[in-house]
Scaffold this motif. Structure first.
Motif, mmCIF file in Angstrom:
data_model
loop_
_atom_site.group_PDB
_atom_site.id
_atom_site.type_symbol
_atom_site.label_atom_id
_atom_site.label_comp_id
_atom_site.label_asym_id
_atom_site.label_seq_id
_atom_site.Cartn_x
_atom_site.Cartn_y
_atom_site.Cartn_z
ATOM 1 N N GLY A 32 0.787 -1.165 -0.011
ATOM 2 C CA GLY A 32 -0.167 0.356 0.097
ATOM 3 C C GLY A 32 0.553 0.959 -0.340
ATOM 4 O O GLY A 32 1.557 1.511 0.603
ATOM 5 N N ALA A 33 1.064 1.833 -1.480
ATOM 6 C CA ALA A 33 1.315 3.483 -1.010
ATOM 7 C C ALA A 33 3.056 3.668 -1.159
ATOM 8 O O ALA A 33 3.293 3.970 0.024
ATOM 9 C CB ALA A 33 0.976 4.324 -0.053
ATOM 10 N N PRO A 34 3.892 2.226 -1.644
ATOM 11 C CA PRO A 34 5.012 2.096 -1.873
ATOM 12 C C PRO A 34 6.101 3.093 -1.818
ATOM 13 O O PRO A 34 5.247 3.489 -4.016
ATOM 14 C CB PRO A 34 5.356 0.605 -2.549
ATOM 15 N N PRO A 35 6.295 3.279 -1.150
ATOM 16 C CA PRO A 35 7.528 4.668 -2.263
ATOM 17 C C PRO A 35 8.714 3.512 -2.975
ATOM 18 O O PRO A 35 9.140 2.650 -2.044
ATOM 19 C CB PRO A 35 8.107 4.957 -1.043
ATOM 20 N N ALA A 36 9.078 4.114 -3.787
ATOM 21 C CA ALA A 36 9.959 3.991 -4.264
ATOM 22 C C ALA A 36 11.504 3.718 -3.769
ATOM 23 O O ALA A 36 12.072 4.763 -2.410
ATOM 24 C CB ALA A 36 10.642 4.453 -5.857
ATOM 25 N N PRO A 37 12.715 2.898 -3.879
ATOM 26 C CA PRO A 37 13.342 2.469 -3.699
ATOM 27 C C PRO A 37 14.225 3.770 -3.472
ATOM 28 O O PRO A 37 14.549 4.076 -4.697
ATOM 29 C CB PRO A 37 14.160 1.231 -3.893
ATOM 30 N N GLY A 38 15.141 4.081 -2.614
ATOM 31 C CA GLY A 38 15.782 4.813 -3.172
ATOM 32 C C GLY A 38 15.529 6.447 -2.886
ATOM 33 O O GLY A 38 16.421 7.384 -3.336
ATOM 34 N N GLN A 39 14.508 6.805 -3.051
ATOM 35 C CA GLN A 39 13.249 7.692 -3.269
ATOM 36 C C GLN A 39 13.759 8.987 -1.973
ATOM 37 O O GLN A 39 13.277 8.279 -0.820
ATOM 38 C CB GLN A 39 11.935 7.495 -3.868
ATOM 39 N N ASP A 40 14.054 9.784 -1.963
ATOM 40 C CA ASP A 40 14.132 10.708 -0.680
ATOM 41 C C ASP A 40 12.781 11.866 -0.802
ATOM 42 O O ASP A 40 12.138 12.884 -1.515
ATOM 43 C CB ASP A 40 15.143 11.615 -1.370
ATOM 44 N N LEU A 41 11.844 11.194 0.111
ATOM 45 C CA LEU A 41 10.482 11.903 0.583
ATOM 46 C C LEU A 41 11.058 13.445 1.321
ATOM 47 O O LEU A 41 9.806 13.595 1.742
ATOM 48 C CB LEU A 41 9.883 11.087 0.763
ATOM 49 N N ALA A 42 12.169 13.659 1.403
ATOM 50 C CA ALA A 42 11.641 14.579 3.301
ATOM 51 C C ALA A 42 11.391 16.427 3.095
ATOM 52 O O ALA A 42 10.456 16.982 3.546
ATOM 53 C CB ALA A 42 13.121 15.162 3.279
ATOM 54 N N GLU A 43 11.475 16.577 0.884
ATOM 55 C CA GLU A 43 10.929 17.778 0.251
ATOM 56 C C GLU A 43 9.406 17.264 0.279
ATOM 57 O O GLU A 43 8.622 18.182 0.382
ATOM 58 C CB GLU A 43 11.537 18.008 -0.816
ATOM 59 N N ARG A 44 8.923 15.994 0.201
ATOM 60 C CA ARG A 44 7.316 15.885 0.611
ATOM 61 C C ARG A 44 6.528 16.085 1.387
ATOM 62 O O ARG A 44 5.511 16.109 1.816
ATOM 63 C CB ARG A 44 6.864 14.773 -0.561
ATOM 64 N N LEU A 45 7.529 16.056 2.905
ATOM 65 C CA LEU A 45 6.887 15.149 4.104
ATOM 66 C C LEU A 45 5.578 16.179 4.677
ATOM 67 O O LEU A 45 6.376 17.590 4.586
ATOM 68 C CB LEU A 45 8.425 15.352 4.830
ATOM 69 N N PRO A 46 4.625 16.458 4.565
ATOM 70 C CA PRO A 46 4.137 17.350 6.195
ATOM 71 C C PRO A 46 4.964 18.264 7.437
ATOM 72 O O PRO A 46 5.973 17.566 7.287
ATOM 73 C CB PRO A 46 3.105 16.605 6.163
ATOM 74 N N ALA A 47 4.853 19.303 7.427
ATOM 75 C CA ALA A 47 5.986 20.134 7.549
ATOM 76 C C ALA A 47 4.917 19.240 9.750
ATOM 77 O O ALA A 47 5.615 19.802 10.782
ATOM 78 C CB ALA A 47 5.382 21.458 7.748
ATOM 79 N N ARG A 48 3.506 18.913 9.990
ATOM 80 C CA ARG A 48 3.335 18.954 10.816
ATOM 81 C C ARG A 48 4.213 17.370 10.966
ATOM 82 O O ARG A 48 3.494 16.512 12.740
ATOM 83 C CB ARG A 48 1.850 18.642 10.789
ATOM 84 N N ALA A 49 4.663 16.889 10.596
ATOM 85 C CA ALA A 49 5.273 15.290 10.562
ATOM 86 C C ALA A 49 6.349 15.070 11.784
ATOM 87 O O ALA A 49 7.137 16.469 11.668
ATOM 88 C CB ALA A 49 6.197 14.537 9.006
ATOM 89 N N GLY A 50 6.513 14.453 12.827
ATOM 90 C CA GLY A 50 7.311 14.142 13.594
ATOM 91 C C GLY A 50 8.621 13.826 13.085
ATOM 92 O O GLY A 50 8.796 13.576 11.999
ATOM 93 N N ALA A 51 9.579 14.159 14.389
ATOM 94 C CA ALA A 51 10.971 13.833 13.420
ATOM 95 C C ALA A 51 11.143 12.807 13.784
ATOM 96 O O ALA A 51 11.870 12.009 12.703
ATOM 97 C CB ALA A 51 11.659 13.814 14.429
#
Length: 217
Positions: free
Chosen positions: A111-130
């Motif tokens: 379910g909703a699998p990210p691509a291997p090696g994908q950098d998702l940091a820029e897409r992460l919502p600001a409210r996401a925890g550390a």
């Protein structure tokens, strides 16, 4: 890990197919608290991606190995969501590589699998925890130990997902064998698994219930 939270009302019995459900980053077994009522023909075994996003876990493969060590009954079907999808895929890959076919899944559903090696940091919502941000670093560093699994890989993706793009999720279909497939979940975002809906519950349940040949090396 691999244990049903206390207090769950479940209709599962021992002779029903196992559906091991691996949580998303920052989630836990309670993520799947609504699943037993939605998947009455299956036995839901919730899995927490324990240690994800902490110094106790250095890789997706380590999470998969830890789950395998702590879980005696590993047959059935694996469902993983987001980071959990990578752990589910890697757990299946480890079983096949070790020729542990009696304890390998018959299919893997991502379910909703990210691509291997994908950098998702820029897409992460600001409210996401550390912890979630740290866990997604595991995605950036992950490369599957097997290019392809000799069993079905079925991918579910919500059409409103703002974290994982459609092409990134769809690429996982090519990592499966005969019977692999793709389902676009309408009106659904990244965490669609929190609210089971017939649009994807019924297809997933068919995968779990379908008679499938054992994995081949």
């Amino acid at each position: 890990m691999g244990q049903r939270p206390q207090g769950w009302s479940t209709h599962a019995v021992a002779d029903r197919p196992l559906l091991h459900a691996f949580s998303h980053a920052g989630g836990g077994p309670d993520t799947f608290r609504r699943w037993p009522d939605a998947f009455r023909a299956c036995q839901i075994v919730p899995v927490r991606t324990e240690g994800a996003g902490t110094e106790h876990s250095s890789s997706v493969a380590q999470l998969a190995r830890r789950w395998r060590r702590r879980t005696a009954q590993r047959s059935g079907v694996y469902y993983g969501h987001s980071l959990g999808a990578l752990v589910a895929f890697e757990a299946a890959a480890l079983a096949i590589a070790g020729r542990d076919l009696s304890q390998a899944p018959r299919a893997v559903v991502l379910g909703a699998p990210p691509a291997p090696g994908q950098d998702l940091a820029e897409r992460l919502p600001a409210r996401a925890g550390a912890a979630v941000a740290s866990a997604l670093d595991l995605v950036r560093r992950y490369q599957p130990s097997r290019k392809q699994l000799p069993l079905p890989v079925v991918v579910l993706w919500g059409e409103l997902d703002q974290l994982v793009r459609e092409d990134e999720a769809r690429g996982w279909v090519q990592r499966g064998g005969t019977g692999s497939g793709w389902l676009r979940v309408p009106h659904a975002g990244h965490l669609f698994h929190l609210a089971p809906h017939a649009s994807w519950v019924e297809p997933l349940q068919r995968v779990v219930m379908a008679p499938m040949p054992g994995a081949r090396t």
